[in-house]
Scaffold this motif. Structure first.
Motif, PDB file in Angstrom:
ATOM      1  N   PRO A 150     -48.276  10.691  17.283  1.00 22.83           N
ATOM      2  CA  PRO A 150     -47.890  10.341  15.908  1.00 22.83           C
ATOM      3  C   PRO A 150     -48.917  10.793  14.857  1.00 22.83           C
ATOM      4  O   PRO A 150     -48.599  10.876  13.681  1.00 22.83           O
ATOM      5  N   MET A 162     -49.195   3.089  17.236  1.00 20.77           N
ATOM      6  CA  MET A 162     -49.691   3.660  15.981  1.00 20.77           C
ATOM      7  C   MET A 162     -48.921   2.998  14.839  1.00 20.77           C
ATOM      8  O   MET A 162     -47.704   2.936  14.884  1.00 20.77           O
ATOM      9  N   SER A 163     -49.594   2.557  13.851  1.00 16.93           N
ATOM     10  CA  SER A 163     -48.872   1.931  12.756  1.00 16.93           C
ATOM     11  C   SER A 163     -48.172   3.016  11.941  1.00 16.93           C
ATOM     12  O   SER A 163     -48.539   4.186  11.978  1.00 16.93           O
ATOM     13  N   ASN A 183     -48.013   3.956   8.944  1.00 14.68           N
ATOM     14  CA  ASN A 183     -48.680   4.808   7.963  1.00 14.68           C
ATOM     15  C   ASN A 183     -49.568   5.869   8.604  1.00 14.68           C
ATOM     16  O   ASN A 183     -50.227   6.640   7.922  1.00 14.68           O
ATOM     17  N   LEU A 184     -49.614   5.893   9.937  1.00 11.23           N
ATOM     18  CA  LEU A 184     -50.370   6.953  10.589  1.00 11.23           C
ATOM     19  C   LEU A 184     -49.539   8.204  10.824  1.00 11.23           C
ATOM     20  O   LEU A 184     -50.043   9.211  11.283  1.00 11.23           O
ATOM     21  N   THR A 185     -48.260   8.111  10.541  1.00  6.74           N
ATOM     22  CA  THR A 185     -47.404   9.278  10.751  1.00  6.74           C
ATOM     23  C   THR A 185     -47.789  10.387   9.763  1.00  6.74           C
ATOM     24  O   THR A 185     -47.919  10.158   8.582  1.00  6.74           O
ATOM     25  N   ALA A 186     -47.997  11.546  10.314  1.00  8.74           N
ATOM     26  CA  ALA A 186     -48.371  12.672   9.457  1.00  8.74           C
ATOM     27  C   ALA A 186     -47.245  12.971   8.486  1.00  8.74           C
ATOM     28  O   ALA A 186     -46.076  12.992   8.860  1.00  8.74           O
ATOM     29  N   THR A 187     -47.586  13.166   7.242  1.00  8.79           N
ATOM     30  CA  THR A 187     -46.553  13.421   6.242  1.00  8.79           C
ATOM     31  C   THR A 187     -46.475  14.900   5.887  1.00  8.79           C
ATOM     32  O   THR A 187     -45.536  15.333   5.264  1.00  8.79           O
ATOM     33  N   THR A 188     -47.462  15.645   6.284  1.00  6.55           N
ATOM     34  CA  THR A 188     -47.449  17.080   6.018  1.00  6.55           C
ATOM     35  C   THR A 188     -47.647  17.783   7.348  1.00  6.55           C
ATOM     36  O   THR A 188     -48.496  17.393   8.124  1.00  6.55           O
ATOM     37  N   THR A 196     -50.958  -1.108  19.437  1.00  4.35           N
ATOM     38  CA  THR A 196     -50.484  -0.627  18.143  1.00  4.35           C
ATOM     39  C   THR A 196     -50.132  -1.799  17.234  1.00  4.35           C
ATOM     40  O   THR A 196     -50.573  -1.858  16.081  1.00  4.35           O
ATOM     41  N   PRO A 225     -49.136  20.420   9.541  1.00  2.00           N
ATOM     42  CA  PRO A 225     -50.194  21.428   9.466  1.00  2.00           C
ATOM     43  C   PRO A 225     -49.673  22.798   9.889  1.00  2.00           C
ATOM     44  O   PRO A 225     -48.679  22.906  10.604  1.00  2.00           O
ATOM     45  N   PHE A 243     -54.429  20.825  13.315  1.00  2.00           N
ATOM     46  CA  PHE A 243     -54.376  22.156  12.709  1.00  2.00           C
ATOM     47  C   PHE A 243     -54.743  23.256  13.693  1.00  2.00           C
ATOM     48  O   PHE A 243     -54.393  24.403  13.491  1.00  2.00           O
ATOM     49  N   ALA A 282     -51.230   8.765   5.849  1.00  2.00           N
ATOM     50  CA  ALA A 282     -52.070   9.370   6.881  1.00  2.00           C
ATOM     51  C   ALA A 282     -52.253  10.860   6.630  1.00  2.00           C
ATOM     52  O   ALA A 282     -51.359  11.536   6.118  1.00  2.00           O
TER      53      ALA A 282
END
Lengths: 411, 411
Positions: free
Chosen positions: B105, A1-2, A4-9, B304, A11, B243, B236
């Motif tokens: 990720p 996974m690159s 920028n695919l890391t979730a930043t928020t 990836t 849920p 969720f 992302a």
């Protein structure tokens, strides 16, 4: 996974423990799914350290043309990446031509444009259901028949009407009576050649009468023909599709190449083929395109000879099984003498329960498929399906000996 | 064919000319199948000797990791013939572990036992329909949305309720109103990230509200997420499945490896997964087992990085398309600015008909997908889907120029 695919928020995980409410929203057709027979079979394997397994409906590993498949795979990849986009929903055209050519010697006049390549003939059965069946529609089928097929029909909410069968397939009088009793019957499903599970083959006269009856009443025929090329004795009988171009014919490479290579086909009249294809496109678009090329390059100029070369091995295994049965079984036990395919069908005396017997048999080191699985109404318990295709001769002798011992002990 | 397969008796060919009676016996669900859009597209290709084609929903051929695929194929065949029997209905286990690892990720807590490998995500949509939909059941979906999905839902005789959409996906007020109007709605189908056809991405707040609404009303969510790894800008956003574990999530290798390699997956809660698998077994048993290994060996430790390496190319193509649009389009034309995926969505002035315009555009050497295909009710005619994924930059500039010229001429 690159990165920028890391979730930043994060849920809200309030519900992360799960909830089963959706189960109340499942469609009714799912009510048919019970526990898998594979669970039962795997449990039987726990009874003995070295059980002899007569359950396989597969070709022997040693008969798989592995060197040729690897060569074919290299050829297939040589045409990549051009064959790696979407496309070929009806199937790789050279493969469809090859299939049509292979069907011609059987007496079936088809052509590449009437062939749909499928992910095995299971998908062919499913697609035929999509084309023909409304919930409640009647499907007439052999009693007993291929378990996988009855499960597909049930998932389409068909009403199954089993037709009495002898060692020559469906009894035509029983079929005729059923057609009178069910004037709206939609489909006849049949495995006329080296039937699963009985091994029986329907003779030409019955085939003609079956086709006549279906034609007169406008009932679709779905002919499932996976074993036709595996004939060890006797003369070929043309498929039902040779008698009537409206027969929906299903073939497969699962028994001549390998079942893990998902590739079969349907041959049908143009109106039916159009809908088989339309339904295919809304099911999974197409076969894997590399796989179709692997099958093509394996089959082209090679498969006929390869299959002919395997017949001796399978014939000997069948003969070994039939001889062993003669030697060990009580007189009250009967069995089929198939001219081809993979299966011998055993009938125990009335009252003997082959389903219950599967446990002592497994304890004694032999595993078989209890016959009741193959009766659409699961209402007969004194039969057994034995497959000889994947078992070496010495193991066949020993396995049948163990089975005989178990039956004698129970009798 | 071996010699003994030659038919020895000629069947009666009285009916060999065919008969169409069976057409009266087709199931009602088949009424939805009309002429294929591919016929229309192929016809457009006849208008120009070198048309620029903005229709593909595929990765660029040059982005397919061909050398790695060939290497992976050799590795896959090394485990044959052991993987060539029937089996692995849920999917090759190492591949399921790898998929679960790749989803982590994204913020989705799944595991190999909650993954079903499918023949592309199209099959995932079909299987979800089998699990949830009765004829007449309501499916809420984006307006516009992926044409392939609406065709699947229609073949299951679903009633489609399109939900108004902006550049951030479904409008939640419209969804809420629809859920009140349709209290029995069964399913929400959504492509929340780099949507097909609009390119829009639903922000996190909307996602949370969508999940809340569905949860409160016990509506299944089917999340189709083919483009998530192809993000060119921005941060992302977690999938809906992050969720709520009850979301049925569909992924695919079609956009990151190749669509001709039929391999995708569903991730679902255990009760749903059990039925997805049961329905898979009565559809086509399993994926091709070699293909699953090819995908595994291609993905393992390689994909990836490979995908990350393709992002620059796609980003430049997107930028080139957006810049070209700015340069040539009249002010009355608007378009989306996607952060990822393959599509730019153009809105022409009300009253301009992009479907009619497809012919002069093709005459002028540019082919696009008329937007009306993507509206479930086919009721809007002033939109166009352009795909930039497979078109080199110079051709993008020229194609957009041709398109602008056609629009100016019509305006």
């Amino acid at each position: 996974m690159s990165a920028n695919l890391t979730a930043t928020t994060e849920p809200d995980r309030t519900w992360a423990t799960g909830n089963d409410d959706l189960t109340s929203r499942f469609a009714r057709r799912n009510d048919v799914f019970g526990p898998s027979i594979w669970t039962e079979i795997l449990n039987l394997f726990k009874h003995h350290t070295d059980p002899i397994y007569f359950g396989d409906g597969s070709p022997d590993k040693g008969m798989i043309p592995l060197a040729k498949l690897k060569e074919a795979s290299a050829e297939a990849w040589a045409s990549a990446p051009d064959c790696l986009g979407y496309g070929e929903q009806q199937g790789y055209e050279p493969l469809r031509h090859l299939i049509a050519e292979r069907m011609r010697p059987l007496g079936v006049a088809t052509s590449a444009d009437r062939i749909l390549v499928t992910s095995g003939s299971t998908q062919g059965i499913d697609l035929a259901c999509r084309v023909f069946l409304e919930p409640g529609d009647v499907v007439l089928l052999e009693n007993p028949t291929f378990l996988g097929a009855t499960e597909i029909f049930r998932s389409w909410e068909a009403r199954l009407v089993p037709i009495e069968t002898d060692d020559q397939g469906m009894k035509i009088e029983a079929l005729e009576a059923a057609l009178i009793a069910e004037p709206n019957a939609k489909m006849i499903y049949t495995i006329p050649t080296f039937q699963n599970p009985t091994g029986g083959t329907m003779p030409i006269e019955r085939r003609q009468r079956l086709v006549d009856l279906a034609r007169a009443r406008n009932v679709a025929i779905l002919e499932d023909d996976p074993y036709v090329e595996l004939r060890y004795d006797g003369l070929a009988v043309p498929p039902l599709a040779a008698f009537d171009p409206n027969v929906v014919y299903l073939g497969t490479f699962s028994k001549t190449i390998a079942p893990g290579i998902r590739c079969g086909w349907a041959s049908a009249a143009p109106d039916v083929l159009r809908l088989l294809l339309a339904n295919r496109e809304v099911s999974d678009i197409s076969n894997d395109r590399i796989t179709m090329r692997v099958v093509y390059h394996t089959a082209d100029g090679f498969l006929t000879g390869h299959v002919a070369g395997t017949l001796d091995v399978y014939r000997r295994r069948r003969d070994t099984m039939l001889n062993a049965l003669s030697e060990v079984m009580p007189e009250s036990v009967a069995w089929s003498k198939p001219d081809g395919g993979f299966f011998v069908w055993i009938t125990l005396p009335e009252g003997m329960n082959a389903t219950d017997l599967a446990i002592p048999a497994a304890d004694n080191g032999v595993i078989y498929f209890p016959g009741h699985w193959f009766f659409p109404n699961h209402d007969r318990y004194n039969t057994i399906r034995l497959s000889f295709s994947t078992v070496p001769e010495d193991r066949i002798v020993e396995g049948v000996r163990r089975l005989g011992e178990t039956i004698w002990a129970a009798g």
